[in-house]
Design a protein around this motif. Structure first.
Motif, mmCIF file in Angstrom:
data_model
loop_
_atom_site.group_PDB
_atom_site.id
_atom_site.type_symbol
_atom_site.label_atom_id
_atom_site.label_comp_id
_atom_site.label_asym_id
_atom_site.label_seq_id
_atom_site.Cartn_x
_atom_site.Cartn_y
_atom_site.Cartn_z
ATOM 1 N N TYR A 2 3.499 12.795 5.231
ATOM 2 C CA TYR A 2 3.152 11.704 4.342
ATOM 3 C C TYR A 2 2.077 10.847 4.970
ATOM 4 N N THR A 3 1.052 10.556 4.202
ATOM 5 C CA THR A 3 0.006 9.678 4.728
ATOM 6 C C THR A 3 -0.093 8.445 3.856
ATOM 7 N N ILE A 4 -0.162 7.319 4.498
ATOM 8 C CA ILE A 4 -0.338 6.042 3.812
ATOM 9 C C ILE A 4 -1.148 5.150 4.741
ATOM 10 N N ASN A 5 -1.934 4.335 4.153
ATOM 11 C CA ASN A 5 -2.697 3.363 4.916
ATOM 12 C C ASN A 5 -1.708 2.378 5.536
ATOM 13 N N GLN A 6 -1.688 2.284 6.851
ATOM 14 C CA GLN A 6 -0.737 1.433 7.547
ATOM 15 C C GLN A 6 -0.912 -0.039 7.180
ATOM 16 N N GLU A 7 -2.156 -0.455 7.002
ATOM 17 C CA GLU A 7 -2.408 -1.843 6.618
ATOM 18 C C GLU A 7 -1.860 -2.131 5.227
ATOM 19 N N GLU A 8 -2.013 -1.181 4.321
ATOM 20 C CA GLU A 8 -1.488 -1.333 2.965
ATOM 21 C C GLU A 8 0.037 -1.390 2.976
ATOM 22 N N MET A 9 0.657 -0.529 3.763
ATOM 23 C CA MET A 9 2.114 -0.510 3.886
ATOM 24 C C MET A 9 2.602 -1.873 4.397
ATOM 25 N N TYR A 10 1.948 -2.389 5.410
ATOM 26 C CA TYR A 10 2.334 -3.678 5.969
ATOM 27 C C TYR A 10 2.114 -4.796 4.949
ATOM 28 N N ARG A 11 0.967 -4.774 4.285
ATOM 29 C CA ARG A 11 0.655 -5.813 3.301
ATOM 30 C C ARG A 11 1.693 -5.850 2.188
#
Length: 157
Positions: A2-11
């Motif tokens: 699974y790939t997700i933008n870490q900054e987006e996940m945190y936001r």
């Protein structure tokens, strides 16, 4: 994988995770540290996320586990904190009119036994569905729904 933008996940999820952890530990500094640890663990283990549940649910599972680990550490240090949470379906703003009523409500919630407190906190601070709460606590959604109802009944008494 699974790939997700870490900054987006945190936001998207940092604030709900922080609120959940704060409801458990009642200490903003510890809640911040546990939130950071939750996201550290999530980034470190993202390759194990199999998408069998929503990302939000997976993150709350990690946060709950991080809190349980911290609570065990604190209990060994003879500090009296325990992994407990609270959640309620109705909004606090709808049932309390001033801060003294909010304080009284949170005191009543905090006095609940486990797992009622955890279910209430997940419902309130995480705005999670009963199925998601069940997954986080390793039960069914129906179990979470019944536990939540019973917790509300205890609060009404």
């Amino acid at each position: 994988m699974y790939t997700i933008n870490q900054e987006e996940m945190y936001r998207l999820y940092a604030h709900p995770i922080y609120c959940f952890l704060l409801s458990l530990c009642h200490d903003p500094q510890i809640a911040e540290e546990l939130t950071a640890e939750t996201f550290f663990q999530a980034v470190r283990c993202i390759h194990r996320y199999d998408q069998s549940c929503e990302l939000k649910t997976w993150l709350f599972q990690i946060a709950h586990n991080v809190w349980c680990k911290e609570a065990r550490r604190l209990s060994r240090s003879s500090v009296s904190n325990s992994p407990e949470s609270v959640a309620d379906t109705y909004r606090l703003d709808d049932i309390v009119e001033d801060s003294s009523q909010k304080i009284a409500l949170y005191q009543r919630i905090n006095a609940l036994d486990e797992p009622y407190r955890t279910v209430i906190y997940l419902r309130l601070s995480g705005d999670l569905t009963f199925d998601e709460i069940g997954q986080i606590l390793h039960h069914t959604g129906n179990w979470a729904r019944i536990t939540y109802y019973r917790a509300k009944e205890k609060l009404k008494q």
